[in-house]
Design a protein around this motif. Structure first.
Motif, PDB file in Angstrom:
ATOM      1  N   ASN A   1       6.897  12.347  -0.029  1.00  0.00           N
ATOM      2  CA  ASN A   1       5.930  12.582   0.749  1.00  0.00           C
ATOM      3  C   ASN A   1       5.149  11.389   0.644  1.00  0.00           C
ATOM      4  OD1 ASN A   1       6.941  15.025   1.093  1.00  0.00           O
ATOM      5  ND2 ASN A   1       5.089  16.342  -0.159  1.00  0.00           N
ATOM      6  N   THR A   2       5.653  10.362   0.821  1.00  0.00           N
ATOM      7  CA  THR A   2       4.741   8.951   0.572  1.00  0.00           C
ATOM      8  C   THR A   2       5.301   7.831   1.803  1.00  0.00           C
ATOM      9  OG1 THR A   2       4.508   9.157  -1.461  1.00  0.00           O
ATOM     10  CG2 THR A   2       4.293   6.905  -0.666  1.00  0.00           C
ATOM     11  N   VAL A   3       4.177   7.408   2.361  1.00  0.00           N
ATOM     12  CA  VAL A   3       4.474   5.977   3.321  1.00  0.00           C
ATOM     13  C   VAL A   3       3.895   4.932   2.841  1.00  0.00           C
ATOM     14  CG1 VAL A   3       2.211   6.736   4.484  1.00  0.00           C
ATOM     15  CG2 VAL A   3       4.180   5.358   5.830  1.00  0.00           C
ATOM     16  N   TYR A   4       4.588   3.864   3.113  1.00  0.00           N
ATOM     17  CA  TYR A   4       4.204   2.739   2.497  1.00  0.00           C
ATOM     18  C   TYR A   4       3.855   1.581   3.394  1.00  0.00           C
ATOM     19  CZ  TYR A   4       6.790   4.560  -1.421  1.00  0.00           C
ATOM     20  OH  TYR A   4       7.233   5.467  -2.369  1.00  0.00           O
ATOM     21  N   LEU A   5       3.142   0.574   3.252  1.00  0.00           N
ATOM     22  CA  LEU A   5       2.758  -0.812   3.820  1.00  0.00           C
ATOM     23  C   LEU A   5       2.906  -1.889   2.921  1.00  0.00           C
ATOM     24  CD1 LEU A   5       2.211  -1.610   6.797  1.00  0.00           C
ATOM     25  CD2 LEU A   5      -0.250  -1.653   6.134  1.00  0.00           C
ATOM     26  N   GLN A   6       4.282  -2.532   3.298  1.00  0.00           N
ATOM     27  CA  GLN A   6       4.340  -3.740   2.770  1.00  0.00           C
ATOM     28  C   GLN A   6       3.673  -4.877   3.521  1.00  0.00           C
ATOM     29  OE1 GLN A   6       5.843  -4.482  -0.357  1.00  0.00           O
ATOM     30  NE2 GLN A   6       5.277  -6.731  -0.048  1.00  0.00           N
ATOM     31  N   MET A   7       2.781  -5.709   2.833  1.00  0.00           N
ATOM     32  CA  MET A   7       1.949  -6.925   3.532  1.00  0.00           C
ATOM     33  C   MET A   7       2.604  -8.079   2.912  1.00  0.00           C
ATOM     34  SD  MET A   7      -1.661  -4.823   4.197  1.00  0.00           S
ATOM     35  CE  MET A   7      -1.892  -4.739   2.441  1.00  0.00           C
TER      36      MET A   7
ATOM     37  N   LEU B   1       0.925  -1.142  -0.116  1.00  0.00           N
ATOM     38  CA  LEU B   1      -0.155  -0.161   0.056  1.00  0.00           C
ATOM     39  C   LEU B   1       0.903   1.204  -0.108  1.00  0.00           C
ATOM     40  CD1 LEU B   1      -2.822  -1.011   2.660  1.00  0.00           C
ATOM     41  CD2 LEU B   1      -2.593  -1.561   0.143  1.00  0.00           C
ATOM     42  N   SER B   2       0.310   2.178  -0.612  1.00  0.00           N
ATOM     43  CA  SER B   2       0.898   3.544  -0.594  1.00  0.00           C
ATOM     44  C   SER B   2       0.206   4.664  -0.310  1.00  0.00           C
ATOM     45  CB  SER B   2       1.577   3.850  -2.100  1.00  0.00           C
ATOM     46  OG  SER B   2       2.408   2.775  -2.524  1.00  0.00           O
ATOM     47  N   CYS B   3       0.721   5.709   0.239  1.00  0.00           N
ATOM     48  CA  CYS B   3      -0.105   6.878   0.736  1.00  0.00           C
ATOM     49  C   CYS B   3       0.813   8.171   0.547  1.00  0.00           C
ATOM     50  CB  CYS B   3      -0.445   6.645   2.152  1.00  0.00           C
ATOM     51  SG  CYS B   3      -1.217   8.086   2.827  1.00  0.00           S
ATOM     52  N   ALA B   4       0.216   8.772  -0.560  1.00  0.00           N
ATOM     53  CA  ALA B   4       1.167   9.980  -1.015  1.00  0.00           C
ATOM     54  C   ALA B   4       0.290  11.219  -0.301  1.00  0.00           C
ATOM     55  CB  ALA B   4       1.074  10.031  -2.242  1.00  0.00           C
ATOM     56  N   ALA B   5       1.190  12.050   0.153  1.00  0.00           N
ATOM     57  CA  ALA B   5       0.556  13.529   0.524  1.00  0.00           C
ATOM     58  C   ALA B   5       0.900  14.594  -0.346  1.00  0.00           C
ATOM     59  CB  ALA B   5       1.295  13.814   1.781  1.00  0.00           C
ATOM     60  N   SER B   6      -0.197  15.173  -0.666  1.00  0.00           N
ATOM     61  CA  SER B   6      -0.276  16.323  -1.495  1.00  0.00           C
ATOM     62  C   SER B   6       0.345  17.611  -0.992  1.00  0.00           C
ATOM     63  CB  SER B   6      -1.700  16.821  -2.038  1.00  0.00           C
ATOM     64  OG  SER B   6      -2.218  17.195  -0.703  1.00  0.00           O
TER      65      SER B   6
ATOM     66  N   THR C   1       5.564  -4.270   7.028  1.00  0.00           N
ATOM     67  CA  THR C   1       6.557  -3.327   7.165  1.00  0.00           C
ATOM     68  C   THR C   1       6.076  -1.892   6.721  1.00  0.00           C
ATOM     69  OG1 THR C   1       8.356  -5.123   6.789  1.00  0.00           O
ATOM     70  CG2 THR C   1       8.858  -2.814   6.677  1.00  0.00           C
ATOM     71  N   ILE C   2       6.293  -1.238   7.866  1.00  0.00           N
ATOM     72  CA  ILE C   2       6.102   0.226   7.167  1.00  0.00           C
ATOM     73  C   ILE C   2       7.100   1.066   6.934  1.00  0.00           C
ATOM     74  CG2 ILE C   2       6.122   1.108   9.591  1.00  0.00           C
ATOM     75  CD1 ILE C   2       3.830   2.994   8.863  1.00  0.00           C
ATOM     76  N   SER C   3       7.075   1.886   5.887  1.00  0.00           N
ATOM     77  CA  SER C   3       8.539   2.400   5.884  1.00  0.00           C
ATOM     78  C   SER C   3       8.020   3.905   4.919  1.00  0.00           C
ATOM     79  CB  SER C   3       9.295   1.832   4.612  1.00  0.00           C
ATOM     80  OG  SER C   3       8.592   1.600   3.440  1.00  0.00           O
ATOM     81  N   ARG C   4       8.755   4.853   4.843  1.00  0.00           N
ATOM     82  CA  ARG C   4       8.374   6.391   4.188  1.00  0.00           C
ATOM     83  C   ARG C   4       9.686   6.538   3.266  1.00  0.00           C
ATOM     84  NH1 ARG C   4       9.554   9.634   9.726  1.00  0.00           N
ATOM     85  NH2 ARG C   4      11.867   9.603   9.448  1.00  0.00           N
ATOM     86  N   ASP C   5       9.170   7.551   2.257  1.00  0.00           N
ATOM     87  CA  ASP C   5      10.232   8.024   1.350  1.00  0.00           C
ATOM     88  C   ASP C   5       9.755   9.721   1.541  1.00  0.00           C
ATOM     89  OD1 ASP C   5      11.486   9.229  -0.776  1.00  0.00           O
ATOM     90  OD2 ASP C   5      11.060   7.530  -2.072  1.00  0.00           O
TER      91      ASP C   5
ATOM     92  N   VAL D   1     -10.727  -2.410   5.084  1.00  0.00           N
ATOM     93  CA  VAL D   1     -10.296  -1.143   4.444  1.00  0.00           C
ATOM     94  C   VAL D   1      -9.136  -0.485   5.202  1.00  0.00           C
ATOM     95  CG1 VAL D   1     -11.003   1.064   3.679  1.00  0.00           C
ATOM     96  CG2 VAL D   1     -12.704  -0.833   3.753  1.00  0.00           C
ATOM     97  N   TYR D   2      -8.268  -0.163   4.531  1.00  0.00           N
ATOM     98  CA  TYR D   2      -6.842   0.372   5.070  1.00  0.00           C
ATOM     99  C   TYR D   2      -6.720   1.742   4.862  1.00  0.00           C
ATOM    100  CZ  TYR D   2      -4.906  -4.316   6.310  1.00  0.00           C
ATOM    101  OH  TYR D   2      -4.998  -5.569   6.609  1.00  0.00           O
ATOM    102  N   TYR D   3      -6.599   2.459   5.851  1.00  0.00           N
ATOM    103  CA  TYR D   3      -6.636   3.969   6.079  1.00  0.00           C
ATOM    104  C   TYR D   3      -5.073   4.371   6.372  1.00  0.00           C
ATOM    105  CZ  TYR D   3     -11.455   3.664   6.113  1.00  0.00           C
ATOM    106  OH  TYR D   3     -12.928   3.274   5.883  1.00  0.00           O
ATOM    107  N   CYS D   4      -4.580   5.201   5.754  1.00  0.00           N
ATOM    108  CA  CYS D   4      -3.357   6.078   6.333  1.00  0.00           C
ATOM    109  C   CYS D   4      -3.677   7.236   7.261  1.00  0.00           C
ATOM    110  CB  CYS D   4      -2.350   6.418   5.053  1.00  0.00           C
ATOM    111  SG  CYS D   4      -2.767   7.579   3.887  1.00  0.00           S
ATOM    112  N   HIS D   5      -2.917   7.682   8.006  1.00  0.00           N
ATOM    113  CA  HIS D   5      -3.090   8.821   8.751  1.00  0.00           C
ATOM    114  C   HIS D   5      -1.733   9.566   9.113  1.00  0.00           C
ATOM    115  CE1 HIS D   5      -3.922  10.497  13.062  1.00  0.00           C
ATOM    116  NE2 HIS D   5      -4.597  11.163  12.168  1.00  0.00           N
TER     117      HIS D   5
END
Length: 116
Positions: A76-82, A20-25, A68-72, A92-96
């Motif tokens: 401006n992105t956080v990841y969740l490797q499952m 999963l990826s979560c990109a911040a604007s 595993t959670i990681s960030r770049d 449903v997975y949410y980033c915060h």
């Protein structure tokens, strides 16, 4: 204002993997904590994994050793490797993102379904 956009969810067979990826604007400068939560039908939202501004990570007991959670910061992105997903991971997975100035933001959620 910061907007979070998640991606990477989908249908996967038991034992499979997703990232999963979560990109911040906006800027992630001033972030205190970035987390991934999930909510399964009929259950409360729970914290799955988190990473602090200093890089410390934490995980729910049920996912330790598999997620595993990681960030770049540059993206401006956080990841969740499952990995080794099970049907119990369906949710449903949410980033915060929580900032030091007490503002916090949620993504729109991405569905993860683990089924054969």
């Amino acid at each position: 204002q910061v907007q979070l956009v998640e991606s990477g969810g989908g249908l996967v067979q038991p034992g499979g993997s997703l990232r999963l990826s979560c990109a911040a604007s906006g800027s992630i400068s001033g972030i205190a904590f970035m987390g991934w939560y999930r909510q399964a039908p009929g259950k409360q939202r729970e914290l799955v994994a988190g990473i602090t501004s200093g890089g410390s990570t934490s995980y729910a007991d049920s996912v330790k050793g598999r997620f595993t959670i990681s960030r770049d910061n540059a993206k401006n992105t956080v990841y969740l490797q499952m990995n080794r997903l099970t049907p119990e991971n369906t949710a449903v997975y949410y980033c915060h993102f929580a900032y030091y100035n007490l503002r916090n933001y949620w993504g729109q959620g991405t569905q993860v379904t683990v089924s054969s």
